[in-house]
Design an enzyme around this catalytic site. Structure first.
Site, PDB file in Angstrom:
ATOM      1  N   GLY A 239       0.747  -1.249   0.000  1.00 58.37           N
ATOM      2  CA  GLY A 239       0.000   0.000   0.000  1.00 58.37           C
ATOM      3  C   GLY A 239       0.775   1.295   0.000  1.00 58.37           C
ATOM      4  N   GLU A 275       3.765  -6.744   1.557  1.00 56.44           N
ATOM      5  CA  GLU A 275       3.279  -7.097   0.214  1.00 56.44           C
ATOM      6  C   GLU A 275       3.223  -5.874  -0.694  1.00 56.44           C
ATOM      7  OE1 GLU A 275      -0.634  -8.379   1.272  1.00 56.44           O
ATOM      8  OE2 GLU A 275      -0.006 -10.362   1.931  1.00 56.44           O
ATOM      9  N   PRO A 276       4.329  -5.188  -0.900  1.00 58.15           N
ATOM     10  CA  PRO A 276       4.259  -4.011  -1.769  1.00 58.15           C
ATOM     11  C   PRO A 276       4.085  -4.407  -3.240  1.00 58.15           C
ATOM     12  CG  PRO A 276       6.540  -4.438  -1.132  1.00 58.15           C
ATOM     13  CD  PRO A 276       5.695  -5.454  -0.423  1.00 58.15           C
ATOM     14  N   GLY A 277       3.253  -3.673  -3.929  1.00 56.10           N
ATOM     15  CA  GLY A 277       3.102  -3.859  -5.376  1.00 56.10           C
ATOM     16  C   GLY A 277       3.549  -2.590  -6.074  1.00 56.10           C
ATOM     17  N   ARG A 278       2.689  -1.582  -5.953  1.00 55.08           N
ATOM     18  CA  ARG A 278       2.888  -0.329  -6.679  1.00 55.08           C
ATOM     19  C   ARG A 278       4.269   0.292  -6.458  1.00 55.08           C
ATOM     20  NH1 ARG A 278      -1.592   2.906  -7.941  1.00 55.08           N
ATOM     21  NH2 ARG A 278      -2.750   1.813  -6.323  1.00 55.08           N
ATOM     22  N   ARG A 314      -6.259   3.552 -15.509  1.00 48.13           N
ATOM     23  CA  ARG A 314      -6.263   4.299 -14.247  1.00 48.13           C
ATOM     24  C   ARG A 314      -6.844   5.720 -14.357  1.00 48.13           C
ATOM     25  NH1 ARG A 314      -2.466   5.641 -11.718  1.00 48.13           N
ATOM     26  NH2 ARG A 314      -3.289   5.220  -9.651  1.00 48.13           N
ATOM     27  N   TYR A 318      -9.929   5.812 -11.963  1.00 47.72           N
ATOM     28  CA  TYR A 318      -9.701   6.452 -10.665  1.00 47.72           C
ATOM     29  C   TYR A 318      -9.491   7.959 -10.785  1.00 47.72           C
ATOM     30  CZ  TYR A 318      -8.071   1.625  -9.647  1.00 47.72           C
ATOM     31  OH  TYR A 318      -7.938   0.280  -9.524  1.00 47.72           O
ATOM     32  N   CYS A 346     -14.099   4.807 -28.239  1.00 52.15           N
ATOM     33  CA  CYS A 346     -15.336   5.562 -28.407  1.00 52.15           C
ATOM     34  C   CYS A 346     -16.048   5.794 -27.080  1.00 52.15           C
ATOM     35  CB  CYS A 346     -16.249   4.835 -29.372  1.00 52.15           C
ATOM     36  SG  CYS A 346     -15.397   4.527 -30.919  1.00 52.15           S
ATOM     37  N   TYR A 375      -0.498  -1.589 -12.138  1.00 51.41           N
ATOM     38  CA  TYR A 375      -1.914  -1.494 -12.487  1.00 51.41           C
ATOM     39  C   TYR A 375      -2.092  -0.886 -13.885  1.00 51.41           C
ATOM     40  CZ  TYR A 375      -1.900  -2.516  -7.559  1.00 51.41           C
ATOM     41  OH  TYR A 375      -1.640  -3.116  -6.353  1.00 51.41           O
TER      42      TYR A 375
HETATM   43  C1  LIG Z   1      -3.369  -4.796  -3.744  1.00 47.64           C
HETATM   44  C2  LIG Z   1      -2.794  -5.488  -2.585  1.00 47.64           C
HETATM   45  C3  LIG Z   1      -1.450  -5.304  -2.254  1.00 47.64           C
HETATM   46  C4  LIG Z   1      -0.532  -4.358  -2.989  1.00 47.64           C
HETATM   47  O1  LIG Z   1      -0.913  -3.040  -2.869  1.00 47.64           O
HETATM   48  P1  LIG Z   1       0.055  -1.885  -3.432  1.00 47.64           P
HETATM   49  O2  LIG Z   1      -0.687  -0.645  -3.172  1.00 47.64           O
HETATM   50  O3  LIG Z   1       0.242  -2.139  -4.883  1.00 47.64           O
HETATM   51  O4  LIG Z   1       1.323  -1.962  -2.670  1.00 47.64           O
HETATM   52  C5  LIG Z   1      -0.939  -6.035  -1.201  1.00 47.64           C
HETATM   53  N1  LIG Z   1      -1.711  -6.893  -0.500  1.00 47.64           N
HETATM   54  C6  LIG Z   1      -3.016  -7.082  -0.781  1.00 47.64           C
HETATM   55  C7  LIG Z   1      -3.795  -8.041   0.015  1.00 47.64           C
HETATM   56  C8  LIG Z   1      -3.595  -6.397  -1.832  1.00 47.64           C
HETATM   57  O5  LIG Z   1      -4.891  -6.576  -2.112  1.00 47.64           O
END
Ligand SMILES: *Cc1c(COP(=O)(O)O)cnc(C)c1O
Length: 421
Positions: A239, A275-278, A314, A318, A346, A375
């Site tokens: 997050g 659990e970092p993604g972004r 996005r 968003y 369109c 994303y």
């Molecule tokens: C989406 C999600 C993440 C990653 O969130 P980021 O904002 O991309 O870091 C981690 N854990 C869970 C359970 C998620 O749903």
């Protein structure tokens, strides 16, 4: 920091000119920088050291198998939210004991898949899921390691569509009911309770909400231990946000986030997962596109580009901001021109930016959307029968197409006309 910089007036991804990729691959396409991905992952592991920890990349943000292999080879774990993502992690060579399974709707098939292939833990989100997993694991004669995701009722102060830690969100069990649910989990066969999971949302630009949530997790750890449960692992979710608008935002750094984790839960003797993604993938990618037309409008001019909302949703989903930069740096430092940047789809929602000041652009000029690694490609569709666009990975002076653009034949062959029609 990323590795997309101008050299001799032309945008590079590491040591490769973006225009050279465009010439070979065609536009639009995504391009990722291996060095940037690796750097972001490393920032997190360094921020958590010396605590025992595992950084599990949230695959949902960017799921190309080549990217997963790159991160997996560095030692990253993976956070998956579907059987499909589990298969991607395995295809990238990530061992099961580094894969965690999140998500509110895991099916029994998905549970079986992960138990057969190996899993570090399931982050269970509800009591029905707890019972289902107990049944599946017992029927296989095995034990599923679990954490239970608690919803700490904390306002993540982010976009409402990606806030997940308030009590009216669908995620986790209310933290107020944790004792009850852990007691049930402890009684069910086929489950081994090992810890607690929390994830309060995405694109957080302040540390405060994390602090509130993690303090609640620390209190809960002590309470559950006193009730006889083993809590040896804390999954603190992802997050942490990124600066989409370079000019005016500076979200907290992984280092400060790590310090916060140590301060709030470091004394508990738990293994820490995040659990970092972004933050790993977002600024590691660009979406490169070409101007098709410049069309004069009543209020501002339209820059009609060959990427669209189906490639990067996005902005329309968003209202997200992506910085847009020219691939060829305008030397003249001429006055900025104001454009509405739109795609060919369109729908009026197919708008990337309104009244955006940019260097003057003409037909066939290349532009790049920054911060498009997370994303982006994963949320793409073939709306308007626009083929999914290629993904390219750059490492130093090399690049490779890591997902090819499908041919129209492949797209059309997926449809079948029944014999009786
Ligand atoms: C989406 C999600 C993440 C990653 O969130 P980021 O904002 O991309 O870091 C981690 N854990 C869970 C359970 C998620 O749903």
């Amino acid at each position: 920091m990323d590795h997309f910089l101008y050299r001799n007036g032309t945008l590079h991804a590491e040591d490769v000119a973006v225009a050279d990729i465009a010439a070979q691959v065609g536009t639009p396409f995504y391009v990722y920088s291996a060095a940037t991905l690796a750097r972001h992952y490393t920032l997190f592991t360094e921020a958590l050291s010396p605590l025992p920890h595992l950084v599990c990349f949230a695959i949902k943000s960017l799921s190309n198998v080549a990217v997963l292999k790159l991160l997996g080879d560095l030692g990253a774990g993976m956070d998956v939210v579907s059987g499909g993502e589990y298969r991607r992690a395995v295809a990238a060579g990530v061992p099961g004991d580094r894969i965690v399974f999140s998500g509110v709707g895991k099916t029994r098939e998905e549970m079986r898949l992960a138990l057969e292939g190996g899993i570090r833990q399931f982050n269970v989100e509800s009591e029905p899921e707890l019972r289902a997993l107990s049944e599946v694991a017992s029927s296989m004669g095995t034990t599923a390691p679990i954490t239970i995701r608690v919803n700490p009722d904390v306002d993540a102060r982010t976009h409402e569509k990606i806030a997940t830690g308030k009590k009216d969100n669908k995620f986790g069990i209310p933290i107020s009911r944790a004792s009850e649910v852990y007691a049930e989990a402890a009684k069910l066969p086929g489950l081994q309770v090992i810890g607690i999971d929390v994830h309060i949302g995405s694109q957080l630009t302040e540390l405060e909400p994390f602090e509130q949530a993690y303090k609640k997790v620390a209190d809960l750890t002590l309470r559950l231990r006193s009730e006889g449960h083993t809590i040896s692992r804390l999954d603190l979710g992802g997050g942490l946000g990124i600066p989409y608008e370079r000019s005016n935002s500076a979200p907290p750094l992984p280092h400060d986030y790590g310090a916060l984790i140590k301060r709030t839960v470091g004394h508990l003797g738990c293994e820490i997962e995040i659990e970092p993604g972004r933050l790993i993938s977002g600024n590691s990618g660009l979406l490169v596109s070409k101007v098709i037309y410049v069309k004069s409008g009543e209020i501002s001019d339209f820059l009609i580009v060959d990427a669209a909302m189906n490639d990067l949703v996005r902005p329309s989903m968003y209202g997200a901001h992506h910085d847009i930069i020219p691939v060829t740096e305008s030397k003249a430092a001429t006055e900025a021109h104001t454009y509405d940047v739109v795609g060919p789809v369109c729908e009026t929602g197919d708008t990337f930016a309104k009244a955006r000041p940019l260097a003057p652009l003409a037909e066939d000029d290349l532009i790049a959307f920054r911060s498009a690694g997370a994303y982006g490609a994963v949320m793409a569709s073939e709306y308007n029968t626009r083929p999914l666009i290629p993904e390219v990975l750059v490492k130093d002076d090399q690049f490779a197409v890591i997902r090819a653009r499908p041919s129209y034949e492949e797209i059309l062959n997926r449809d079948t006309i029944p014999l009786w029609l």
